[in-house]
Design an enzyme around this catalytic site. Structure first.
Site, PDB file in Angstrom:
ATOM      1  N   SER A   1      -2.299  -3.618 -12.849  1.00 39.06           N
ATOM      2  CA  SER A   1      -2.150  -2.907 -11.580  1.00 39.06           C
ATOM      3  C   SER A   1      -2.901  -1.593 -11.507  1.00 39.06           C
ATOM      4  CB  SER A   1      -0.666  -2.661 -11.294  1.00 39.06           C
ATOM      5  OG  SER A   1      -0.081  -1.865 -12.310  1.00 39.06           O
TER       6      SER A   1
ATOM      7  N   HIS B   1       0.756  -8.903  -8.562  1.00 40.99           N
ATOM      8  CA  HIS B   1      -0.390  -8.430  -7.790  1.00 40.99           C
ATOM      9  C   HIS B   1      -1.389  -9.553  -7.512  1.00 40.99           C
ATOM     10  CE1 HIS B   1       0.364  -4.108  -7.509  1.00 40.99           C
ATOM     11  NE2 HIS B   1       0.927  -4.203  -8.710  1.00 40.99           N
TER      12      HIS B   1
ATOM     13  N   LYS C   1       5.555  -7.506  -2.428  1.00 36.90           N
ATOM     14  CA  LYS C   1       4.164  -7.096  -2.232  1.00 36.90           C
ATOM     15  C   LYS C   1       3.552  -7.959  -1.120  1.00 36.90           C
ATOM     16  CE  LYS C   1       3.414  -4.933  -6.734  1.00 36.90           C
ATOM     17  NZ  LYS C   1       4.831  -4.837  -7.158  1.00 36.90           N
TER      18      LYS C   1
END
Length: 396
Positions: free
Chosen positions: A183, A211, A242
């Site tokens: 990240s 991610h 996310k």
């Protein structure tokens, strides 16, 4: 108590003096590419809102409808009376999307990572973990009694060395653990090579895909799809916080035996309230949108390429890559100060970014982590680059 308060106040002051104090800016609008804060309107380039679904009208509508149909909260953990049929539906859909037979929801992916290792790995086992794995993996590994081996970030020679050491130590089970995307750097884990090595040594593969889920890979199915190893990863953890709407909740996608054992023994699962009904419904809609989001994924790729190209032309140092996480580097002893001042100057010009420095990243490698979204327009991207240029000239 007075002495304790004084000690804590001194510790907080030291954090401020070291330039590490995290100031929370208050947003006065829904999360989006365009937001307003208490400091004014801003373009948002630091959210994990990769597909722009945090305020998508269909996701919001699904959450609204769920309040009427399913209620506000569960007031229970899953195994008592906290499981609605839609919880199980979301788990089934997440498993299908991840390319695994089953999945289990947790309150967050931090909890998913924190609860898995202790259940599956004991003192007879070995966990081989990438040096730059997320804090939740590090904490989860610490909770287990397994022997721990660490390999240098994405270094396959070192991974082989650690696997050999674990094997020679007589480990019953071995698991290689890695972030799918790191990240702070935007780097992809080399999953094809990791899977090859794991299969050679008879080890399992565990990937935290927070991610990546929803937007990485041709169909948005994450780093396993991106690296061509769908079906070869044993355990995938991910988040609903996310790209998949950005609310809350996490999951483990894996073989049915792993999922069932986690439901029986994972402490964060057994002792945390079930994910709220409106979040489950909104996440189901977000996942449905993500499955067919080829146009938003293409927009995200185009935005990322444009930003990287313009910033390079403007003379900024970027970490190489293609992920929407794009670190703008400010190396050296003075880098942390410059990064923080440039981020502040950009916010004053209506572009919201955040600077990161030690101990979040290594000393001398301060950066501003820019995160592109499919919700950004080309004009938004160009405005962000212009703000970088003006802020740099002002600070320097």
């Amino acid at each position: 108590m007075y002495a304790v308060k004084q000690e804590l106040a001194a510790e907080l002051q030291q954090i401020r003096d070291d330039g590490l104090y995290k100031q929370e800016r208050q947003i006065t609008t829904p999360q989006s590419a365009h937001i307003a804060t208490t400091a004014g309107e801003a373009l948002n380039f630091c959210a994990n809102n990769y597909l722009g679904l945090a305020d998508h009208p269909d996701v919001v509508a699904a959450a609204h409808d769920a309040l009427d149909e399913w209620g506000f909260g569960m007031a229970s953990v899953r195994f008592i009376c906290g499981t609605q049929t839609q919880h199980r539906e979301l788990e089934t859909r997440l498993a299908e999307f991840s390319g695994t037979p089953d999945a289990v929801l947790f309150a967050s992916c931090f909890d998913a990572n924190g609860g898995t290792f202790e259940v599956l790995f004991s003192a007879e086992d070995a966990i081989i973990s990438d040096a730059l794995n997320h804090a939740s993996i590090i904490d989860g590994v610490r909770l287990s009694k397994a022997r721990r081996f660490r390999y240098a970030n994405r270094d396959m020679d070192d991974l082989r060395t650690q696997l050999e050491a674990a094997q020679e130590g007589g480990a019953r089970r071995m698991v290689v653990v890695t972030d799918g995307v790191f990240s702070m750097d935007g780097y992809y884990a080399p999953l094809s090579e990791i899977c090859d090595l794991a299969e050679e040594f008879g080890a399992m593969v565990f990937v935290d895909d927070c991610h990546a889920t929803g937007f990485v890979g041709e169909g948005g199915r994450g780093t396993a799809e991106h690296c061509g190893v769908l079906g070869r990863v044993d355990i995938i953890t991910g988040t609903l916080g996310k790209a998949l709407g950005g609310a809350s909740g996490g999951y483990v996608a894996a073989h049915p035996e792993i999922v069932e054992l986690l439901k029986q023994r994972a402490r964060p699962y057994l002792f945390s309230n079930a994910v709220a009904p409106s979040v489950v419904a909104g996440s189901l809609k977000a996942l449905e949108i993500a499955r067919d989001a080829s146009a938003p994924r293409e927009q995200l790729r185009a935005n990322t390429e444009l930003f990287r190209s313009l910033m390079t032309e403007a003379g900024f140092e970027l970490l190489p890559g293609s992920h929407p996480i794009t670190p703008v580097m400010f190396p050296g002893d003075d880098g942390a100060r410059r990064a923080a001042q440039i981020a502040d100057a950009m916010l004053a010009r209506g572009v919201y970014v955040i600077a990161f420095s030690y101990p979040v990243v290594p000393k001398g490698q301060a950066r501003i982590r820019v995160q592109l979204s499919a919700a950004h327009s080309e004009d938004d991207v160009r405005a962000c680059v212009d703000a970088f240029v003006v802020a740099r000239d002002e600070v320097d």
